[in-house]
Design an enzyme around this catalytic site. Structure first.
Site, short mmCIF file in Angstrom:
data_model
loop_
_atom_site.label_atom_id
_atom_site.label_comp_id
_atom_site.label_asym_id
_atom_site.label_seq_id
_atom_site.Cartn_x
_atom_site.Cartn_y
_atom_site.Cartn_z
N ASP A 1 0.87 -1.17 0.00
CA ASP A 1 0.00 0.00 0.00
C ASP A 1 0.91 1.23 0.00
O ASP A 1 2.12 1.14 0.27
CB ASP A 1 -0.93 0.00 1.21
CG ASP A 1 -2.23 0.74 0.93
OD1 ASP A 1 -2.25 1.59 0.02
OD2 ASP A 1 -3.23 0.47 1.62
N GLU B 1 -17.16 10.12 5.08
CA GLU B 1 -16.70 8.74 5.31
C GLU B 1 -15.79 8.35 4.15
O GLU B 1 -16.14 8.50 2.99
CB GLU B 1 -17.87 7.76 5.45
CG GLU B 1 -18.80 7.66 4.26
CD GLU B 1 -19.84 6.54 4.43
OE1 GLU B 1 -19.74 5.75 5.39
OE2 GLU B 1 -20.73 6.46 3.57
#
Length: 717
Positions: free
Chosen positions: A238, A446
């Site tokens: 990542d 979110e």
């Protein structure tokens, strides 16, 4: 070209490189090696729900909405469309010398993490909380993205391996402590399916540690991936996760050690800049040239499989495929299938001919941001819910509108004394025959840490409540007494207790993509029936759940919870009334298939069956044609190691006309009759199983909401 041939060519090419050149290719922004005719290549691409961050593209519903479709065929078609547009862009851009970020053919999707806790801001990037649903839809997405040609159409990536699901604020230093049983039962099955069944070309490691090891340098996870599962593709970190080794996890002293640890553990590609230290690590004896060579070979194998050196049958895909009429129609269809109807007291579908004035109210009614989720592309035209309704009704029905309130701020105009759109909302509601109230969230509230404006929670949710200003708006609309449909646009569980009590209908739209408004209008006015199912549990409150940082599955999701949900996983109404009225088991295969009809509610089979299927009879006793999702849940009655509640093991989307009866066969996968032990090993145990066949979960709350119960069968091995 098969992998063996591609790897052979990759080895030959890499053998001509110097050590420095090989090391340079392990970064996501791999430079050109002109003397060998190798162009620059940027590995970072996004296609979670359509090609993202690369200009114009069809924006499909967010992944959680695709999860709500329970439709493998549809999800595969969405992925194929994304791959087509990705190829079209690559062909056009690379021919003009543009090889920048987001413009390659390696897409870091799908996200098959389990949405274990509704607080997690990135949960809407997933297909939901269930391993079976996630595995099946993830497999379909990978197959659709990679294609079935001589070369890969695009390269998919299963992320984030593994056990990543918040909290976002702590992900760079957090250690997820997980039992072997929970790993095998919940967190790993989807990844295994994508590797073994779909042949996913890449796997991305997570930021967090897993039982003490950084996920991007985990010997345990790599043994599972390359050893047990036989993964042959490449592994990517990542972004900037390897930097966390020394800056946050503190498992290494510096970047050189971090680069060596990641590379030695099997991380071939670095999204970030820590692999700038690979050469230094090699010179210090921390990593061998053979290890660097192997990583480079894996990466060039992928490039050969994509046809980037020898050409591909996809090289002729035209840029005219981007946002083609067919793709936009698919986006609309996907949105229609994703909508979940939670409540309907008869108000829906709305009858256009019976209406003179419709009020469209709410901060998400005319919001483009509420259409797109995150990791999204750029549409040439967005149809908001308000625009979709206006277009649908035309000049025949007057549409009055009001934002009602901002998404989360107190007032729309800074100089106002207080909430400054409530009087307008009251007026619109009072003057309307029916109100469509659009509330919810968007990617600013979110999402991923660093990507949202919700700095207090780093993208996660602190609770299940809508922002206070929206709750006040709901009260204003409810006070009008007008028939109201509440449309929720969000990517996760929101407390809908007030809406359920005060409004006539509640419809979850998720983040429905560029055609969301068109799809919403067709569903609201009955051109098509809603048919989505909740891919996550809607809880009453967070008090029911363990701490966010607790990765044990006990008490989480429908499979392990002990109480009743506000709205259960697998639940969703339609305008029809489809019920499973009978079911039977089919065992064996080929000429050995034996249909065992029910004697009472018990079905027995004799001897070892090669395969087990359920054949279900569905009858639509309603007056509307509709799609419906047949669901099969299995509970092991014998083993103490079994998941405590019945768990989804098969599903199928079907179309049933009004007053029609159809039969559908659903194969049940062998793992339905297995358990995972405390060592994380899946094995056969138990001889008696309950099998529930219906259009919902076999829980009391679903029965209360639907007025129907699944058919129960007993299967004895």
């Amino acid at each position: 070209m098969d992998r063996k041939e591609a790897r052979k060519k990759a080895k030959e090419l890499v053998s001509q490189m110097t050590l420095e050149e090989k090391a340079s290719q392990l970064r996501y922004d791999a430079p050109a090696i002109r003397r060998l005719g190798i162009p620059a290549y940027n590995w970072w691409g996004e296609a979670l729900h359509g090609v993202a961050r690369a200009g114009q593209a069809t924006v499909f519903p967010q992944a959680i909405g695709l999860g709500a479709t329970f439709d493998e065929t549809l999800v595969g078609a969405v992925a194929d469309a994304a791959a087509t547009e990705g190829r079209a862009k690559y062909n056009a851009y690379s021919s003009r010398g543009d090889r920048d970020i987001y413009k390659g053919l390696t897409f870091w999707a799908p996200n098959v993490n389990i949405f274990r806790d509704p607080r997690w801001g990135r949960g809407h990037e997933t297909y939901g909380e269930d391993p079976c649903l996630t595995a099946r839809l993830g497999t379909a997405y990978v197959k659709g993205l990679q294609g079935e040609g001589e070369t890969l159409k695009a390269a998919a990536c299963a992320k984030h391996f593994a056990v990543h699901s918040g909290p976002e604020a702590a992900r760079h230093e957090f250690n997820a402590e997980v039992s072997a049983k929970d790993m095998g039962e919940t967190y790993l099955p989807a990844f295994e399916a994508l590797v073994k069944e779909a042949g996913v070309e890449a796997v991305m490691g997570a930021y967090n540690r897993v039982n003490g090891e950084p996920a991007c340098a985990s010997t345990v996870l790599q043994k599972k991936l390359r050893g047990d599962w036989g993964f042959e593709g490449h592994f990517v970190s990542d972004c900037w996760a390897i930097r966390d080794f020394h800056e946050n996890h503190l498992v290494t002293k510096n970047a050189t050690e971090s680069a060596a640890l990641a590379l030695n553990t099997g991380c071939d590609l670095n999204c970030g800049n820590t692999y700038l230290y690979v050469m230094k690590a090699c010179l210090e004896g921390l990593v061998s040239e053979e290890t660097i060579t192997e990583a480079a070979v894996r990466l060039f194998t992928t490039r050969y499989l994509l046809g980037l050196f020898d050409g591909s049958e996809y090289d002729r895909i035209s840029y005219l495929e981007v946002e083609s009429p067919e793709h936009l129609a698919l986006a609309e269809k996907a949105a229609e299938e994703s909508f979940v109807l939670l409540k309907n007291n008869g108000l829906l579908p709305l009858k256009k001919e019976q209406l003179a004035t419709v009020g469209v109210i709410g901060p998400n009614a005319d919001s483009r941001e509420a259409l797109i989720g995150n990791y999204h592309g750029t549409s040439s035209r967005y149809v908001t819910i308000q625009e979709g309704i206006e277009d649908y009704l035309g000049a025949d029905v007057r549409v009055l509108t009001s934002v009602g309130c901002p998404l989360h701020r107190e007032k729309a105009e800074n100089l106002s004394a207080g909430p400054d759109r409530l009087a307008e909302a009251r007026t619109v509601a009072d003057m309307s025959d029916v109100v469509i109230l659009c509330v919810g969230l968007d990617e600013t509230l979110e999402g991923e840490e660093g990507d949202t404006s919700n700095s207090d929670a780093s993208g996660d949710k602190a609770d299940l409540l809508l922002p206070k200003v929206q709750r006040e708006l709901m009260e204003v609309v409810a006070a009008s007494g007008k028939p109201t449909v509440l449309c929720l646009m969000a990517g996760s569980d929101i407390d809908l207790s007030y809406a359920a009590e005060h409004f006539d209908a509640v419809l979850v739209l998720w983040y429905p993509g560029c055609q969301g408004g068109r799809a919403a209008a067709r569903v609201l006015f009955g051109d098509v029936s809603p048919s989505g199912k909740l891919p996550v549990t809607f809880y009453h409150s967070l008090e029911e759940l363990p701490a966010f940082t607790d990765y044990s599955m006990q008490g989480r999701t429908y499979r392990y919870m002990t109480g009743q949900a506000q709205y259960p996983f697998g639940y969703g109404l339609t305008y029809g009334k489809v019920e499973v009225t009978a079911a039977r088991l089919v065992t064996g295969s080929g000429s050995e298939r034996i249909v065992r009809m029910a004697l009472g509610n018990t079905i027995r089979t004799y001897g070892a069956a090669e395969a087990v299927s359920v054949v279900a009879e569905l009858t639509n006793s309603g007056v509307y044609d509709t799609q419906e999702v047949v669901q099969v849940y299995v509970k092991n009655l014998d083993s103490p190691l079994a998941v405590p509640n019945p768990q989804l093991m098969a599903f199928a989307r079907v179309f049933v006309k009004a007053e029609e009866t159809i039969w559908v066969e659903l194969p049940i996968r062998p793992e339905a009759f297995m358990v995972v032990d405390e060592d994380g090993i899946r094995r056969e145990e138990g001889s008696t199983f309950e099998i529930f066949v219906g259009c919902s979960q076999p829980d009391e709350r679903s029965a209360e909401l639907t007025g129907m119960r699944p058919v129960k069968l007993i299967y004895q091995k």
